[in-house]
Motif scaffolding. Sequence first.
Motif, PDB file in Angstrom:
ATOM      1  N   LEU A 194      -5.066  -1.390   4.159  1.00 58.05           N
ATOM      2  CA  LEU A 194      -5.378  -1.111   2.760  1.00 58.05           C
ATOM      3  C   LEU A 194      -6.874  -0.932   2.542  1.00 58.05           C
ATOM      4  O   LEU A 194      -7.306  -0.038   1.820  1.00 58.05           O
ATOM      5  CB  LEU A 194      -4.874  -2.265   1.888  1.00 58.05           C
ATOM      6  CG  LEU A 194      -3.547  -2.044   1.204  1.00 58.05           C
ATOM      7  CD1 LEU A 194      -3.003  -3.347   0.661  1.00 58.05           C
ATOM      8  CD2 LEU A 194      -3.724  -1.057   0.053  1.00 58.05           C
ATOM      9  N   VAL A 195      -7.645  -1.780   3.185  1.00 57.36           N
ATOM     10  CA  VAL A 195      -9.107  -1.693   3.043  1.00 57.36           C
ATOM     11  C   VAL A 195      -9.593  -0.350   3.581  1.00 57.36           C
ATOM     12  O   VAL A 195     -10.415   0.324   2.949  1.00 57.36           O
ATOM     13  CB  VAL A 195      -9.795  -2.874   3.764  1.00 57.36           C
ATOM     14  CG1 VAL A 195     -11.302  -2.664   3.845  1.00 57.36           C
ATOM     15  CG2 VAL A 195      -9.483  -4.177   3.038  1.00 57.36           C
ATOM     16  N   ALA A 196      -9.033   0.082   4.718  1.00 53.89           N
ATOM     17  CA  ALA A 196      -9.432   1.361   5.315  1.00 53.89           C
ATOM     18  C   ALA A 196      -9.062   2.530   4.405  1.00 53.89           C
ATOM     19  O   ALA A 196      -9.848   3.444   4.181  1.00 53.89           O
ATOM     20  CB  ALA A 196      -8.783   1.521   6.682  1.00 53.89           C
ATOM     21  N   ARG A 197      -7.850   2.482   3.859  1.00 56.80           N
ATOM     22  CA  ARG A 197      -7.410   3.551   2.954  1.00 56.80           C
ATOM     23  C   ARG A 197      -8.268   3.592   1.690  1.00 56.80           C
ATOM     24  O   ARG A 197      -8.601   4.649   1.179  1.00 56.80           O
ATOM     25  CB  ARG A 197      -5.952   3.333   2.549  1.00 56.80           C
ATOM     26  CG  ARG A 197      -4.956   3.712   3.611  1.00 56.80           C
ATOM     27  CD  ARG A 197      -3.559   3.710   3.008  1.00 56.80           C
ATOM     28  NE  ARG A 197      -2.541   3.875   4.023  1.00 56.80           N
ATOM     29  CZ  ARG A 197      -2.161   5.040   4.531  1.00 56.80           C
ATOM     30  NH1 ARG A 197      -2.717   6.160   4.095  1.00 56.80           N
ATOM     31  NH2 ARG A 197      -1.226   5.104   5.448  1.00 56.80           N
ATOM     32  N   ARG A 198      -8.589   2.410   1.214  1.00 62.61           N
ATOM     33  CA  ARG A 198      -9.408   2.346  -0.002  1.00 62.61           C
ATOM     34  C   ARG A 198     -10.765   2.994   0.248  1.00 62.61           C
ATOM     35  O   ARG A 198     -11.271   3.739  -0.585  1.00 62.61           O
ATOM     36  CB  ARG A 198      -9.590   0.886  -0.420  1.00 62.61           C
ATOM     37  CG  ARG A 198     -10.376   0.732  -1.713  1.00 62.61           C
ATOM     38  CD  ARG A 198     -10.409  -0.691  -2.195  1.00 62.61           C
ATOM     39  NE  ARG A 198     -11.074  -1.561  -1.240  1.00 62.61           N
ATOM     40  CZ  ARG A 198     -11.317  -2.852  -1.462  1.00 62.61           C
ATOM     41  NH1 ARG A 198     -10.921  -3.409  -2.594  1.00 62.61           N
ATOM     42  NH2 ARG A 198     -11.919  -3.591  -0.559  1.00 62.61           N
ATOM     43  N   LYS A 199     -11.315   2.740   1.421  1.00 60.82           N
ATOM     44  CA  LYS A 199     -12.609   3.315   1.783  1.00 60.82           C
ATOM     45  C   LYS A 199     -12.500   4.837   1.888  1.00 60.82           C
ATOM     46  O   LYS A 199     -13.365   5.571   1.409  1.00 60.82           O
ATOM     47  CB  LYS A 199     -13.059   2.726   3.126  1.00 60.82           C
ATOM     48  CG  LYS A 199     -14.548   2.622   3.263  1.00 60.82           C
ATOM     49  CD  LYS A 199     -14.905   1.810   4.500  1.00 60.82           C
ATOM     50  CE  LYS A 199     -16.322   2.163   4.959  1.00 60.82           C
ATOM     51  NZ  LYS A 199     -16.584   1.634   6.313  1.00 60.82           N
ATOM     52  N   ALA A 200     -11.410   5.298   2.499  1.00 54.37           N
ATOM     53  CA  ALA A 200     -11.242   6.738   2.722  1.00 54.37           C
ATOM     54  C   ALA A 200     -11.105   7.508   1.411  1.00 54.37           C
ATOM     55  O   ALA A 200     -11.491   8.676   1.322  1.00 54.37           O
ATOM     56  CB  ALA A 200     -10.021   6.973   3.611  1.00 54.37           C
ATOM     57  N   GLU A 201     -10.540   6.878   0.404  1.00 51.59           N
ATOM     58  CA  GLU A 201     -10.285   7.579  -0.863  1.00 51.59           C
ATOM     59  C   GLU A 201     -11.241   7.138  -1.968  1.00 51.59           C
ATOM     60  O   GLU A 201     -10.954   7.336  -3.150  1.00 51.59           O
ATOM     61  CB  GLU A 201      -8.845   7.355  -1.322  1.00 51.59           C
ATOM     62  CG  GLU A 201      -7.765   7.815  -0.345  1.00 51.59           C
ATOM     63  CD  GLU A 201      -7.723   9.332  -0.173  1.00 51.59           C
ATOM     64  OE1 GLU A 201      -8.402  10.056  -0.930  1.00 51.59           O
ATOM     65  OE2 GLU A 201      -7.016   9.782   0.745  1.00 51.59           O
ATOM     66  N   ALA A 202     -12.351   6.537  -1.613  1.00 51.38           N
ATOM     67  CA  ALA A 202     -13.247   6.000  -2.645  1.00 51.38           C
ATOM     68  C   ALA A 202     -13.896   7.119  -3.453  1.00 51.38           C
ATOM     69  O   ALA A 202     -14.153   8.202  -2.942  1.00 51.38           O
ATOM     70  CB  ALA A 202     -14.315   5.138  -1.995  1.00 51.38           C
TER      71      ALA A 202
ATOM     72  N   MET B 294      -0.307 -13.871   1.664  1.00 55.64           N
ATOM     73  CA  MET B 294      -0.635 -12.456   1.453  1.00 55.64           C
ATOM     74  C   MET B 294      -1.598 -12.324   0.269  1.00 55.64           C
ATOM     75  O   MET B 294      -2.583 -11.577   0.319  1.00 55.64           O
ATOM     76  CB  MET B 294       0.645 -11.654   1.211  1.00 55.64           C
ATOM     77  CG  MET B 294       0.428 -10.165   1.150  1.00 55.64           C
ATOM     78  SD  MET B 294      -0.198  -9.450   2.696  1.00 55.64           S
ATOM     79  CE  MET B 294       1.313  -9.270   3.657  1.00 55.64           C
ATOM     80  N   CYS B 295      -1.318 -13.059  -0.807  1.00 59.53           N
ATOM     81  CA  CYS B 295      -2.205 -13.026  -1.979  1.00 59.53           C
ATOM     82  C   CYS B 295      -3.617 -13.455  -1.593  1.00 59.53           C
ATOM     83  O   CYS B 295      -4.598 -12.821  -1.995  1.00 59.53           O
ATOM     84  CB  CYS B 295      -1.678 -13.947  -3.087  1.00 59.53           C
ATOM     85  SG  CYS B 295      -0.330 -13.238  -4.030  1.00 59.53           S
ATOM     86  N   ALA B 296      -3.709 -14.525  -0.828  1.00 57.34           N
ATOM     87  CA  ALA B 296      -5.029 -15.025  -0.436  1.00 57.34           C
ATOM     88  C   ALA B 296      -5.770 -13.995   0.408  1.00 57.34           C
ATOM     89  O   ALA B 296      -6.963 -13.773   0.225  1.00 57.34           O
ATOM     90  CB  ALA B 296      -4.886 -16.343   0.320  1.00 57.34           C
ATOM     91  N   ALA B 297      -5.038 -13.337   1.328  1.00 60.69           N
ATOM     92  CA  ALA B 297      -5.668 -12.343   2.203  1.00 60.69           C
ATOM     93  C   ALA B 297      -6.124 -11.124   1.397  1.00 60.69           C
ATOM     94  O   ALA B 297      -7.226 -10.603   1.600  1.00 60.69           O
ATOM     95  CB  ALA B 297      -4.701 -11.933   3.308  1.00 60.69           C
TER      96      ALA B 297
ATOM     97  N   VAL C  70      -1.740  -5.904   7.340  1.00 60.64           N
ATOM     98  CA  VAL C  70      -1.592  -4.786   6.411  1.00 60.64           C
ATOM     99  C   VAL C  70      -2.807  -4.697   5.476  1.00 60.64           C
ATOM    100  O   VAL C  70      -3.153  -3.641   4.974  1.00 60.64           O
ATOM    101  CB  VAL C  70      -0.266  -4.910   5.613  1.00 60.64           C
ATOM    102  CG1 VAL C  70      -0.363  -6.009   4.564  1.00 60.64           C
ATOM    103  CG2 VAL C  70       0.103  -3.602   4.966  1.00 60.64           C
ATOM    104  N   VAL C  71      -3.455  -5.820   5.264  1.00 58.47           N
ATOM    105  CA  VAL C  71      -4.623  -5.852   4.386  1.00 58.47           C
ATOM    106  C   VAL C  71      -5.737  -4.964   4.947  1.00 58.47           C
ATOM    107  O   VAL C  71      -6.414  -4.241   4.201  1.00 58.47           O
ATOM    108  CB  VAL C  71      -5.123  -7.305   4.179  1.00 58.47           C
ATOM    109  CG1 VAL C  71      -6.385  -7.334   3.335  1.00 58.47           C
ATOM    110  CG2 VAL C  71      -4.023  -8.139   3.532  1.00 58.47           C
ATOM    111  N   ASN C  72      -5.894  -4.967   6.278  1.00 52.01           N
ATOM    112  CA  ASN C  72      -6.925  -4.110   6.893  1.00 52.01           C
ATOM    113  C   ASN C  72      -6.630  -2.637   6.653  1.00 52.01           C
ATOM    114  O   ASN C  72      -7.536  -1.845   6.400  1.00 52.01           O
ATOM    115  CB  ASN C  72      -7.018  -4.381   8.394  1.00 52.01           C
ATOM    116  CG  ASN C  72      -7.372  -5.833   8.668  1.00 52.01           C
ATOM    117  OD1 ASN C  72      -8.077  -6.456   7.877  1.00 52.01           O
ATOM    118  ND2 ASN C  72      -6.860  -6.373   9.757  1.00 52.01           N
TER     119      ASN C  72
END
Length: 574
Positions: free
Chosen positions: A293-301, A348-351, A289-291
């Motif tokens: 989130l990273v993709a969404r974060r990039k898309a909405e930066a 999950m926190c670490a990831a 799920v972390v990936n």
Amino acid sequence: MRPLYRLMVFLCVVGLLLPACRPAEPADLVLLNGVIYTVDAKRTIAEAMAVRGDTIVYVGSNRGAQAYIGPDTHILDLKGKLVLPGLIDSHAHATSGVSDIYEVALYGIDSLEGYQQAIRAFLEDKPGLTALQGAGWVNGVFGPKGPTAAMLDEVVPDIPAVLYSEDYHSVWLNSKALELAGITAETPDPPGGIIERDEKGNPLGTLRETAMDLAADVIPPYTVEQYLEGLAYFQAFAHSLGLTTVYIPSLPGGMEEALLALHEFEASGNMTIRFPTAIGVNPEDDLSVVNDLVARRKAEAGGYFWIQAAKIFMDGVLEGGTAYLEEPYLHQPGKGELLWDPQHYNEMCAALDKAGIQIHVHAIGDAATRLALDGFAYARQVNGRRDARNMITHLQLVNPQDIPRFAELGVVAVPQPYWFVVDTYYHQAVEYVGQARADRQYPMKSFFDNRVKVAASSDYPVTWPPNPMNAIEIGVTRTVPRDVPGYVEPDYETPLNPFERVTVEQMIEAFTMNGAYAIFMENQIGSLEVGKKADFIVLSQNILKIDPRQIHNTVVLLTYFEGREVFRHEQFGE
Ligand SMILES: [Zn+2]
């Protein structure tokens, strides 16, 4: 150099007075004759401020500001009014603005008859509704098994009705909705959830925690257009309360419609507020799920809406008996509901931490807060020290030993000062966890004393209205302000845990600089200093000087976002 000349040079260098020293580049806007509480490191109070474009270019005296006044400069004579940085709510569900339009509000009502009356009036007002939804009822009005379908059938017999409790941890269904959801005596309680039942096992009408998911499909989701309508409404509402940045801690159910609405709202150019947004990460998610989130974060930066964090629910709420406690409840067996397996949560926190994603955790019980901190400590141990600024919100019961850990781990505490009062919730807490624990609810001063960053928030729509003036008053008095709606059985005289009272200055810090820090924007917003964005508000009275019990009567007269006026109260002339 002659001494006088030397003095003049010195004054020029420090930027005081002497217009002749300055390049004569006029500002777009100059504020004069104000009491400008800058919230800079020295807590400077200035008279004047100049703004060019979206940026503050001068803060200081009226005389010094003259250099910025050109033929086209707009001048605001503040006549001694208090100016603060634009306020930041660090946990408010802005996408629920749509609910204010399309859902029946039961907040502040303290009887079954009252709820039924409000529902009848709402249905009359909105004929043709094919389903009824709403929120705001409180558990305290009913017995431990909550309200029943039969009670709701009396006013909503034909269409499904799904009504959330004020804290959104329980839901009340009528018979039609129970039927559509397929909930019967045979339906088992899902893990982490409760279907309230009669002696024969038949569902009574109240679902708690994860059992609420059973009702998720009864009401069709809002459309993107409805969310857009709600966001525009919320933005205007927020501006009228002096808010210029609102941290959205999670998105509703389907999420995609709300995300798209936020995206489109920004693209429309009509967004004049910042919406850092967190996206939910659930116990059943694996680390991949972390990936996403990273993709969404990039898309909405970039821009005014962006993906800020992952939101994690550690436990439920005290009123539902689902907050996770160190010591058992008194009214029921057990210590409440821990929603995560601690090992999975730690990983999950670490990831998330490794991906550079902030973690925003809901923790109400003392045991939940401890485990939330343990996960952050684990992430640090695995990944090394990072400027993570993870957040824990609600913090109803906190073991005093855990408070210094917030500072050690760089965790931002995000309480809702609106709740630091004696009302129906308090009486229920006494019953559920006993006097001693009820009386140490909601630490605030302890966080400040331990040098923890504290960012204030409303948890709108749980708190309605999300008016920071109410929160500032309550943070200082720890009592219910008079004439403020939303409190059931308010006690206006007895403070809740008075040891935890803070100052007006600390409350302002919690609504400004600390909120900016929580989103890594302390160099751009949160205080009124040269080079920062011109987000500021003008108030009707000086809350630093008046009787704290009058703060809730303060009106926001003007709100500016990045140098643009976005709200003006009718009381403010010109
Ligand atoms: Zn919330």
